[in-house]
Motif scaffolding. Structure first.
Motif, mmCIF file in Angstrom:
data_model
loop_
_atom_site.group_PDB
_atom_site.id
_atom_site.type_symbol
_atom_site.label_atom_id
_atom_site.label_comp_id
_atom_site.label_asym_id
_atom_site.label_seq_id
_atom_site.Cartn_x
_atom_site.Cartn_y
_atom_site.Cartn_z
ATOM 1 N N ILE A 77 0.825 -1.202 0.000
ATOM 2 C CA ILE A 77 0.000 0.000 0.000
ATOM 3 C C ILE A 77 0.864 1.259 0.000
ATOM 4 O O ILE A 77 1.703 1.442 0.882
ATOM 5 C CB ILE A 77 -0.949 0.036 1.214
ATOM 6 C CG1 ILE A 77 -1.892 -1.164 1.197
ATOM 7 C CG2 ILE A 77 -1.751 1.337 1.228
ATOM 8 C CD1 ILE A 77 -2.784 -1.280 2.415
ATOM 9 N N THR A 78 0.615 2.112 -1.003
ATOM 10 C CA THR A 78 1.237 3.429 -1.056
ATOM 11 C C THR A 78 0.128 4.488 -1.064
ATOM 12 O O THR A 78 -1.011 4.203 -1.445
ATOM 13 C CB THR A 78 2.135 3.581 -2.300
ATOM 14 O OG1 THR A 78 1.381 3.246 -3.472
ATOM 15 C CG2 THR A 78 3.362 2.685 -2.194
ATOM 16 N N LEU A 79 0.498 5.688 -0.640
ATOM 17 C CA LEU A 79 -0.455 6.790 -0.507
ATOM 18 C C LEU A 79 0.164 8.053 -1.092
ATOM 19 O O LEU A 79 1.381 8.196 -1.096
ATOM 20 C CB LEU A 79 -0.757 7.078 0.968
ATOM 21 C CG LEU A 79 -0.802 5.956 1.978
ATOM 22 C CD1 LEU A 79 -0.898 6.516 3.386
ATOM 23 C CD2 LEU A 79 -1.967 5.057 1.688
ATOM 24 N N TYR A 88 -9.877 1.060 -11.013
ATOM 25 C CA TYR A 88 -10.110 2.350 -10.356
ATOM 26 C C TYR A 88 -11.260 2.223 -9.366
ATOM 27 O O TYR A 88 -12.340 1.732 -9.716
ATOM 28 C CB TYR A 88 -10.456 3.400 -11.418
ATOM 29 C CG TYR A 88 -10.586 4.806 -10.910
ATOM 30 C CD1 TYR A 88 -9.492 5.499 -10.414
ATOM 31 C CD2 TYR A 88 -11.807 5.464 -10.971
ATOM 32 C CE1 TYR A 88 -9.606 6.818 -9.980
ATOM 33 C CE2 TYR A 88 -11.937 6.777 -10.547
ATOM 34 C CZ TYR A 88 -10.833 7.449 -10.052
ATOM 35 O OH TYR A 88 -10.949 8.749 -9.625
ATOM 36 N N VAL A 89 -11.017 2.642 -8.131
ATOM 37 C CA VAL A 89 -12.046 2.643 -7.094
ATOM 38 C C VAL A 89 -12.215 4.097 -6.658
ATOM 39 O O VAL A 89 -11.264 4.731 -6.196
ATOM 40 C CB VAL A 89 -11.642 1.759 -5.891
ATOM 41 C CG1 VAL A 89 -12.706 1.797 -4.812
ATOM 42 C CG2 VAL A 89 -11.356 0.332 -6.344
ATOM 43 N N HIS A 148 -2.683 1.716 -4.577
ATOM 44 C CA HIS A 148 -2.265 3.089 -4.310
ATOM 45 C C HIS A 148 -3.526 3.870 -3.969
ATOM 46 O O HIS A 148 -4.507 3.825 -4.718
ATOM 47 C CB HIS A 148 -1.574 3.718 -5.525
ATOM 48 C CG HIS A 148 -1.111 5.099 -5.235
ATOM 49 N ND1 HIS A 148 0.003 5.361 -4.472
ATOM 50 C CD2 HIS A 148 -1.643 6.302 -5.547
ATOM 51 C CE1 HIS A 148 0.148 6.662 -4.341
ATOM 52 N NE2 HIS A 148 -0.841 7.262 -4.987
ATOM 53 N N VAL A 149 -3.495 4.555 -2.839
ATOM 54 C CA VAL A 149 -4.655 5.315 -2.368
ATOM 55 C C VAL A 149 -4.254 6.787 -2.346
ATOM 56 O O VAL A 149 -3.215 7.143 -1.793
ATOM 57 C CB VAL A 149 -5.102 4.860 -0.961
ATOM 58 C CG1 VAL A 149 -6.394 5.540 -0.569
ATOM 59 C CG2 VAL A 149 -5.237 3.339 -0.903
ATOM 60 N N HIS A 150 -5.084 7.625 -2.967
ATOM 61 C CA HIS A 150 -4.749 9.046 -2.992
ATOM 62 C C HIS A 150 -5.992 9.908 -2.864
ATOM 63 O O HIS A 150 -7.124 9.439 -2.978
ATOM 64 C CB HIS A 150 -3.978 9.403 -4.282
ATOM 65 C CG HIS A 150 -4.846 9.537 -5.485
ATOM 66 N ND1 HIS A 150 -5.504 10.702 -5.799
ATOM 67 C CD2 HIS A 150 -5.179 8.650 -6.454
ATOM 68 C CE1 HIS A 150 -6.193 10.536 -6.914
ATOM 69 N NE2 HIS A 150 -6.020 9.291 -7.326
ATOM 70 N N CYS A 151 -5.732 11.172 -2.610
ATOM 71 C CA CYS A 151 -6.741 12.230 -2.694
ATOM 72 C C CYS A 151 -5.997 13.403 -3.321
ATOM 73 O O CYS A 151 -5.060 13.184 -4.079
ATOM 74 C CB CYS A 151 -7.368 12.527 -1.330
ATOM 75 S SG CYS A 151 -6.189 12.957 -0.030
ATOM 76 N N ILE A 152 -6.359 14.605 -3.032
ATOM 77 C CA ILE A 152 -5.683 15.746 -3.633
ATOM 78 C C ILE A 152 -4.362 16.051 -2.923
ATOM 79 O O ILE A 152 -3.357 16.338 -3.562
ATOM 80 C CB ILE A 152 -6.609 16.986 -3.645
ATOM 81 C CG1 ILE A 152 -7.848 16.723 -4.496
ATOM 82 C CG2 ILE A 152 -5.875 18.240 -4.125
ATOM 83 C CD1 ILE A 152 -7.572 16.439 -5.972
ATOM 84 N N TYR A 153 -4.330 15.931 -1.577
ATOM 85 C CA TYR A 153 -3.159 16.330 -0.799
ATOM 86 C C TYR A 153 -2.590 15.212 0.085
ATOM 87 O O TYR A 153 -1.527 15.358 0.655
ATOM 88 C CB TYR A 153 -3.548 17.542 0.070
ATOM 89 C CG TYR A 153 -2.402 18.242 0.721
ATOM 90 C CD1 TYR A 153 -1.543 19.056 -0.012
ATOM 91 C CD2 TYR A 153 -2.165 18.098 2.077
ATOM 92 C CE1 TYR A 153 -0.479 19.703 0.596
ATOM 93 C CE2 TYR A 153 -1.103 18.753 2.699
ATOM 94 C CZ TYR A 153 -0.270 19.551 1.947
ATOM 95 O OH TYR A 153 0.781 20.205 2.541
ATOM 96 N N ASN A 154 -3.293 14.129 0.226
ATOM 97 C CA ASN A 154 -3.008 13.021 1.140
ATOM 98 C C ASN A 154 -3.433 13.359 2.569
ATOM 99 O O ASN A 154 -2.963 12.757 3.526
ATOM 100 C CB ASN A 154 -1.554 12.538 1.099
ATOM 101 C CG ASN A 154 -1.370 11.140 1.682
ATOM 102 O OD1 ASN A 154 -2.310 10.535 2.200
ATOM 103 N ND2 ASN A 154 -0.161 10.616 1.606
#
Length: 159
Positions: free
Chosen positions: A17-19, A65-66, A96-102
């Motif tokens: 898992i990476t973020l 893609y989730v 890999h889990v992301h958002c705009i800024y983490n």
């Protein structure tokens, strides 16, 4: 496996898992080259900096893609339940889990760890704190009652 530290707020939670904050299309290709098979996005598509067609880019790279859009000013228990279901469903894959800024992602993993689901609460707190210290609604969301009346604070700005 190497780290893609050029991606905003890149962090490695485990060998699977990476973020990060929002990756570019090229950075999604780099993520794919790491053997990642699934990308989980907590950042709504309408956020500034979001890609125009992230789902299409991810699919073209052979990854799944989730999409779990979490409004920054209103993280909900329903959002968290969807996140938990996705992480548990994908536990044997590289994600890999992301958002705009983490910020969203790091807070979600901290709350996830606090429920005893396999990650160190101390390590996920340190990961989150390296990016931000949640206040207000986010403090309530992660169960940090002492910070509920505090503003959100970001590493390098006021702590």
């Amino acid at each position: 496996m190497h780290d893609l530290t050029e991606i905003l707020n890149w962090r490695r939670l485990s060998d699977k898992i990476t973020l990060s904050g929002q990756p570019t299309e090229q950075q999604l290709a780099d993520i794919s080259e790491l053997g990642v098979t699934h990308v989980v996005n907590l950042g709504p598509h309408h956020n500034k900096g979001a890609l125009d067609d992230e789902a299409g880019t991810v699919a073209s790279l052979g990854m799944e893609y989730v999409y779990i859009p979490v409004e920054f000013d209103n993280p909900t228990d329903e959002d968290f339940a969807k996140f938990c279901e996705a992480i548990e469903r994908l536990k044997d894959t590289r994600i890999h889990v992301h958002c705009i800024y983490n910020a969203r992602v790091s807070a979600f993993f901290y709350r996830y760890a606090k429920t005893g689901r396999g990650f160190s609460e101390c390590e996920t707190f340190a990961l989150m704190e390296g990016i931000w210290r949640p206040g207000d609604d986010w403090a309530a969301f992660i169960g940090s009652d002492d910070a509920v009346r505090q503003p959100n604070r970001y590493a390098g700005e006021d702590y």
